[in-house]
Design a protein around this motif. Structure first.
Motif, mmCIF file in Angstrom:
data_model
loop_
_atom_site.group_PDB
_atom_site.id
_atom_site.type_symbol
_atom_site.label_atom_id
_atom_site.label_comp_id
_atom_site.label_asym_id
_atom_site.label_seq_id
_atom_site.Cartn_x
_atom_site.Cartn_y
_atom_site.Cartn_z
ATOM 1 N N ASP A 1 -2.384 3.144 8.707
ATOM 2 C CA ASP A 1 -3.381 2.070 8.724
ATOM 3 C C ASP A 1 -4.107 2.008 10.066
ATOM 4 O OD1 ASP A 1 -2.614 1.393 6.153
ATOM 5 O OD2 ASP A 1 -1.312 -0.247 6.784
ATOM 6 N N ASN B 1 3.787 3.957 7.571
ATOM 7 C CA ASN B 1 2.673 3.407 6.807
ATOM 8 C C ASN B 1 1.690 2.666 7.707
ATOM 9 O OD1 ASN B 1 2.841 4.224 4.144
ATOM 10 N ND2 ASN B 1 3.041 2.163 3.329
ATOM 11 N N ARG B 2 2.224 1.893 8.648
ATOM 12 C CA ARG B 2 1.346 1.164 9.563
ATOM 13 C C ARG B 2 0.606 2.138 10.477
ATOM 14 N NH1 ARG B 2 1.081 -4.124 11.571
ATOM 15 N NH2 ARG B 2 2.016 -4.694 9.575
ATOM 16 N N LYS C 1 -6.641 4.866 10.252
ATOM 17 C CA LYS C 1 -7.843 4.595 9.448
ATOM 18 C C LYS C 1 -8.753 3.608 10.181
ATOM 19 C CE LYS C 1 -9.444 3.311 4.836
ATOM 20 N NZ LYS C 1 -9.933 4.661 4.479
ATOM 21 N N GLU C 2 -8.152 2.622 10.811
ATOM 22 C CA GLU C 2 -8.904 1.630 11.580
ATOM 23 C C GLU C 2 -9.637 2.283 12.749
ATOM 24 O OE1 GLU C 2 -7.388 -1.702 14.687
ATOM 25 O OE2 GLU C 2 -6.593 -1.914 12.652
ATOM 26 N N GLU D 1 -1.677 2.658 1.833
ATOM 27 C CA GLU D 1 -1.850 2.419 0.401
ATOM 28 C C GLU D 1 -2.560 3.584 -0.275
ATOM 29 O OE1 GLU D 1 -3.868 -0.856 -2.666
ATOM 30 O OE2 GLU D 1 -4.049 -1.094 -0.492
ATOM 31 N N SER E 1 -5.282 5.331 4.492
ATOM 32 C CA SER E 1 -4.388 4.219 4.784
ATOM 33 C C SER E 1 -3.047 4.484 4.105
ATOM 34 C CB SER E 1 -4.979 2.908 4.258
ATOM 35 O OG SER E 1 -5.014 2.928 2.832
#
Length: 220
Positions: free
Chosen positions: A131, A127-128, A134-135, A146, A144
């Motif tokens: 993220d 999951n990270r 996406k960053e 979520e 992300s």
């Protein structure tokens, strides 16, 4: 209300050209190779004697083609066609769709001192990793963690609500590499090595009920 419990057989699609080239293919796509077709046929033979009351796949051609091969080999009077859903697609990699996999995860992880996908997952989670990507995406359109699970929870709800599924049913899901890893991370209770990618054509099994999902085997 009686709780229905069923068996979900999650198959990673057959090898594609982007797999050979080590390129990310989330919502993008490339055809199955000859090896990928043969691998799907082998998986179909492995599952030929299992009766599937329902089948699902994403709306990518690599998943749909694999589903057709696996179901075409079935000899247990299974459902003939999968339900096709965009909610069951692979992670969306945004700007990095089609890019070299190792280069992409370096761009995503290096600013955090983690130059490989394995490094990110080992220290944090899949999951990270989503993220971080996406960053790093200059358009910030990669999913992300979520956003990914908002979509996939809809896909899982579609499966659970199928009128074809009964208590004890076997259900086929043709899926994708990162999607399988994400399922195993979320529902595997930490029992499996999620730094090891599932092989093309491999089978991962889960038990699913109204209130619980549990991984029972990975990358077989």
């Amino acid at each position: 209300m009686k709780i229905i419990k069923f068996n979900l057989y999650v198959v990673r699609h057959g090898q594609t050209y982007f797999n050979i080239y080590n390129r990310l293919q989330g919502w993008s796509n490339s055809p199955l190779t000859d090896k990928g077709i043969a691998g799907a046929e082998t998986t179909g033979k492995r599952l030929a004697d299992i009766h599937f009351d329902a089948a699902f796949c994403s709306n990518t051609t690599r998943a749909m083609d694999t589903a057709a091969i696996v179901l075409g080999a079935n000899e247990a009077d299974s459902v003939k066609e999968p339900v096709i859903s965009p909610n069951l697609r692979e992670e969306f990699y945004g700007y990095y769709e089609g890019n070299d996999m190792d280069q992409t995860w370096y761009v995503a992880g290096a600013p955090h001192g983690l130059p490989t996908f394995k490094d990110i997952v080992t220290k944090y989670s899949i999951n990270r990793a989503k993220d971080f990507l996406k960053e790093a995406d200059p358009f910030h359109q990669a999913e992300s963690g979520e956003e990914y699970w908002q979509r996939w929870d809809k896909g899982l709800a579609e499966i659970k609500s199928s009128p074809l599924i009964k208590d004890g049913s076997n259900v086929l899901l043709i899926s994708h590499g990162n999607a399988v890893l994400s399922l195993v991370e979320r529902f595997g209770e930490g029992k499996y090595d999620i730094t090891e990618r599932p092989a093309n054509g491999s089978v991962t099994q889960l038990t699913v009920s109204d209130d619980e999902i549990k991984v029972t085997s990975y990358n077989q």
